[in-house]
Structures are given as C-alpha cells and as structure tokens.
Design a protein around this motif. Structure first.
Motif, PDB file in Angstrom:
ATOM      1  N   LEU A 133      27.432  17.726 -73.986  1.00 44.99           N
ATOM      2  CA  LEU A 133      27.607  17.883 -75.429  1.00 44.99           C
ATOM      3  C   LEU A 133      26.272  18.101 -76.128  1.00 44.99           C
ATOM      4  CD1 LEU A 133      30.299  15.109 -75.994  1.00 44.99           C
ATOM      5  CD2 LEU A 133      30.649  17.584 -76.081  1.00 44.99           C
ATOM      6  N   ALA A 134      25.250  17.388 -75.675  1.00 46.64           N
ATOM      7  CA  ALA A 134      23.928  17.525 -76.299  1.00 46.64           C
ATOM      8  C   ALA A 134      23.384  18.938 -76.135  1.00 46.64           C
ATOM      9  CB  ALA A 134      22.959  16.513 -75.699  1.00 46.64           C
ATOM     10  N   ARG A 135      23.696  19.579 -75.003  1.00 49.62           N
ATOM     11  CA  ARG A 135      23.207  20.930 -74.749  1.00 49.62           C
ATOM     12  C   ARG A 135      24.140  22.007 -75.299  1.00 49.62           C
ATOM     13  NH1 ARG A 135      22.568  18.733 -69.479  1.00 49.62           N
ATOM     14  NH2 ARG A 135      24.277  20.061 -68.749  1.00 49.62           N
ATOM     15  N   GLY A 136      25.306  21.606 -75.746  1.00 50.38           N
ATOM     16  CA  GLY A 136      26.301  22.568 -76.206  1.00 50.38           C
ATOM     17  C   GLY A 136      26.009  23.105 -77.592  1.00 50.38           C
ATOM     18  N   VAL A 142      27.664  11.173 -80.113  1.00 46.64           N
ATOM     19  CA  VAL A 142      28.132  10.286 -79.059  1.00 46.64           C
ATOM     20  C   VAL A 142      28.021   8.851 -79.561  1.00 46.64           C
ATOM     21  CG1 VAL A 142      27.681   9.387 -76.750  1.00 46.64           C
ATOM     22  CG2 VAL A 142      27.496  11.850 -77.188  1.00 46.64           C
ATOM     23  N   LEU A 143      29.121   8.116 -79.484  1.00 51.45           N
ATOM     24  CA  LEU A 143      29.127   6.698 -79.825  1.00 51.45           C
ATOM     25  C   LEU A 143      29.280   5.891 -78.549  1.00 51.45           C
ATOM     26  CD1 LEU A 143      31.481   6.691 -82.952  1.00 51.45           C
ATOM     27  CD2 LEU A 143      28.995   6.410 -82.943  1.00 51.45           C
ATOM     28  N   ARG A 144      28.236   5.160 -78.194  1.00 55.29           N
ATOM     29  CA  ARG A 144      28.324   4.267 -77.036  1.00 55.29           C
ATOM     30  C   ARG A 144      28.754   2.886 -77.530  1.00 55.29           C
ATOM     31  NH1 ARG A 144      22.516   5.557 -74.156  1.00 55.29           N
ATOM     32  NH2 ARG A 144      23.019   7.644 -73.332  1.00 55.29           N
ATOM     33  N   VAL A 145      29.823   2.364 -76.947  1.00 52.25           N
ATOM     34  CA  VAL A 145      30.349   1.070 -77.386  1.00 52.25           C
ATOM     35  C   VAL A 145      30.573   0.164 -76.180  1.00 52.25           C
ATOM     36  CG1 VAL A 145      31.438   2.058 -79.435  1.00 52.25           C
ATOM     37  CG2 VAL A 145      32.761   1.860 -77.314  1.00 52.25           C
ATOM     38  N   PRO A 146      30.626  -1.152 -76.400  1.00 55.85           N
ATOM     39  CA  PRO A 146      30.897  -2.110 -75.331  1.00 55.85           C
ATOM     40  C   PRO A 146      32.395  -2.418 -75.262  1.00 55.85           C
ATOM     41  CG  PRO A 146      30.262  -3.278 -77.307  1.00 55.85           C
ATOM     42  CD  PRO A 146      30.334  -1.810 -77.680  1.00 55.85           C
ATOM     43  N   MET A 147      32.754  -3.636 -74.884  1.00 52.39           N
ATOM     44  CA  MET A 147      34.141  -4.082 -74.907  1.00 52.39           C
ATOM     45  C   MET A 147      34.717  -3.918 -76.314  1.00 52.39           C
ATOM     46  SD  MET A 147      35.597  -7.985 -74.596  1.00 52.39           S
ATOM     47  CE  MET A 147      34.902  -8.312 -72.977  1.00 52.39           C
ATOM     48  N   VAL A 148      35.864  -3.248 -76.401  1.00 56.67           N
ATOM     49  CA  VAL A 148      36.535  -3.054 -77.688  1.00 56.67           C
ATOM     50  C   VAL A 148      37.752  -3.968 -77.727  1.00 56.67           C
ATOM     51  CG1 VAL A 148      37.707  -1.412 -79.199  1.00 56.67           C
ATOM     52  CG2 VAL A 148      35.754  -0.662 -77.812  1.00 56.67           C
TER      53      VAL A 148
END
Length: 299
Positions: A133-136, A142-148
C-alpha cells in the motif's frame, strides 16, 4: 453520499463499521468471500461475494467507490487460507482493482508488531501488505492495533471467560496487553477516510498497558488467580497439536502474535485522527453488558 467498500465486512469490526458508516454519511458496499459470510451481513442493501484473489471481480466491486476499508486478515491459517494469501495476495489484488476503479483512498487494519523479516509469518506478511500500500498509487493509511475488545466478539468472550474462573491459566502472564475498544477502532477508521487525514502508518491502542495476568484480574468479578505458564510449554503444545491435526486450534505463529508485548503511546495517533480513546474500565464495563437484541447494534 460517497460510497465506501468494506472488505471482510462480516467480521465483528466490519459489521460495526457498516452500522456506523451511515451516521458518518457513507453509503457502504460489503465485500465477503462466501455465502456463509454473506449471511452474517444479511439485510445490508449491497453485499457482494468476491474471492479476494479475483482482480476482475474486485474491480467490478470497486466501481463507483470513493474509498476502501480493508479488514481482511487472519491470526491462524486454516480453511485454505494462508498468511500470504490472506494478507499479501489479497492486498495486492485489491490494490490493483482499486487502481483500476480510480478509488481515492484506502484504510488498512494491521496489527501491532507487524515487521518485514519477522520470524512470525503473520506479522511478516502483515508488514508486506503494508509495504504494498505504501508503494501503491492510492493514498493509504495503515492502522496498527492490538487486541480489540467489543461487545460479543471473540477476544472479549475469551477474556471474560478467563475472568469468570477462580483460576485461569495463561502463557507468559507478564506479556503486555494494551486492548482498545472496538468502537474506537471504528472511529479511527472513519476519521482516516477524510481527504485530509494522515497517510502512512499509525499505531493505535487503548490508553492503558498492563500485564496479561493483571488484565484478567481487572476484568474479574470473582477474584481470579492467574497461573502463568512458560511460553516454551505453549510452543510445545502447538507443535503437538500441529502433528495431530491439519487444522490445530493453536499454532506457533498464532501464539507469537498473541504473546507480542503491546506497550505504546497511543496519543499521537489519537490526536492525529481527532478521536477520544475509551478507558480500560469503561471498555470492560461495556463488553460485560448483555448483548442488544438481534438486529440492533450498540456503538
């Protein structure tokens, strides 16, 4: 109203997002990969069944969509889905389809600990998807998340199940957890769809990090005592289960994801998105409440 395409729409977060997006002035198109998954979003006016590797089918699904929320991901391989197919190949196909359809923005839900070159295949392939996605050509967040933790979801049920025992067993009880409320993740996703929202990677979590054993104790109403088992024992159990079953309930990669230490400052991401994070006490109170009647959504 602008149209939002949601992949993995049948998951807990996907269903919450579909319910919330109307209030945020989005028309939504739900993308799932099977009839069984479609049944989980029955009643939604626009549901498409598309294989996540089918570029032509995805291009058709992306037609006239302004933005995409990409929620597809697994923490355990099985049912024909590998980490590479679910994370890398699905993202590559969706990016190509979105480019064909002139989609303007993508928000991708990733996981804390994602890192290219990681020995953990789940974390490594998540990072590879982020890089695509970064190169697209399409602006992406991008959302990096832990335990939801959300009402009625698997993670909440697992935590509450342990918290209702007098004695709970867990691997490496000192592993740091920083759970985030599911409603906050939905708020972050919707905020990330704005044309002036950040791009790149944001790491977001709940406002409090604590050892897993303490999290179980805080969630407990019966004074649960947590017994911490050596992580090596967990890997041994995973290896044994893998030798006995083609689809074991626990794998080494899955254990590695669950064991990742989550302890970040979530305020920069929350401030960048303009959202308020729900405190741990309030989150635990919400997930412990009875579920609303079928067909209703509590946001």
């Amino acid at each position: 109203m602008p149209t939002l395409l949601v992949t993995g729409a049948n998951g807990h977060l996907g269903r919450r997002l579909l319910a919330a997006s109307g209030e945020a002035s989005w028309t939504t198109r739900a993308i799932v990969r099977s009839e069984r998954a479609a049944a989980q979003v029955a009643g939604h006016p626009d549901v498409r069944i598309v294989d996540y590797g089918d570029i032509a089918g995805l291009t058709d699904a992306c037609a006239n969509c302004d933005a995409i929320v990409h929620l597809v991901g697994i923490i355990k391989e099985g049912g024909g889905a590998t980490y590479r197919s679910a994370h890398v190949e699905a993202t590559q196909a969706l990016l190509e389809a979105a480019t064909n359809a002139a989609v303007k923005r993508i928000v991708y839900l990733s996981i804390l600990g994602a890192q290219e070159g990681s020995r953990n295949r789940c974390l490594a392939t998540k990072a590879l998807a982020e890089s695509l996605l970064a190169r697209g050509p399409i602006p992406s967040l991008v959302l990096r998340v832990p335990m939801v933790l959300g009402e009625g979801d698997y993670a909440a049920a697992s935590l509450l199940g342990n918290a209702r025992k007098r004695t709970a067993l867990t691997f490496r009880g000192e592993s740091m957890e920083q759970p985030i409320y599911a409603g906050d993740v939905v708020d972050a996703v919707l905020a990330g769809l704005a044309t002036d929202a950040p791009t790149g990677v944001l790491e977001l979590a709940g406002p409090q990090a604590l050892p897993r054993s303490d999290l179980i104790a805080v969630a407990s109403a019966v004074g649960t005592r947590t017994v911490s088992l050596p992580l090596a024992l967990g890997y041994g159990v995973a290896a044994l289960l893998g030798a006995l079953s083609p689809n074991p309930p626990l794998t080494a990669d899955m254990l590695g994801v669950l064991d990742h230490d989550d302890d970040i400052d979530p305020e920069p991401a929350a401030n960048a998105l303009g959202i308020r994070l729900t405190g741990l006490t309030e989150t635990l109170a919400r997930i412990a409440l009875p579920l609303p009647p079928k067909g209703m959504h509590r946001l």
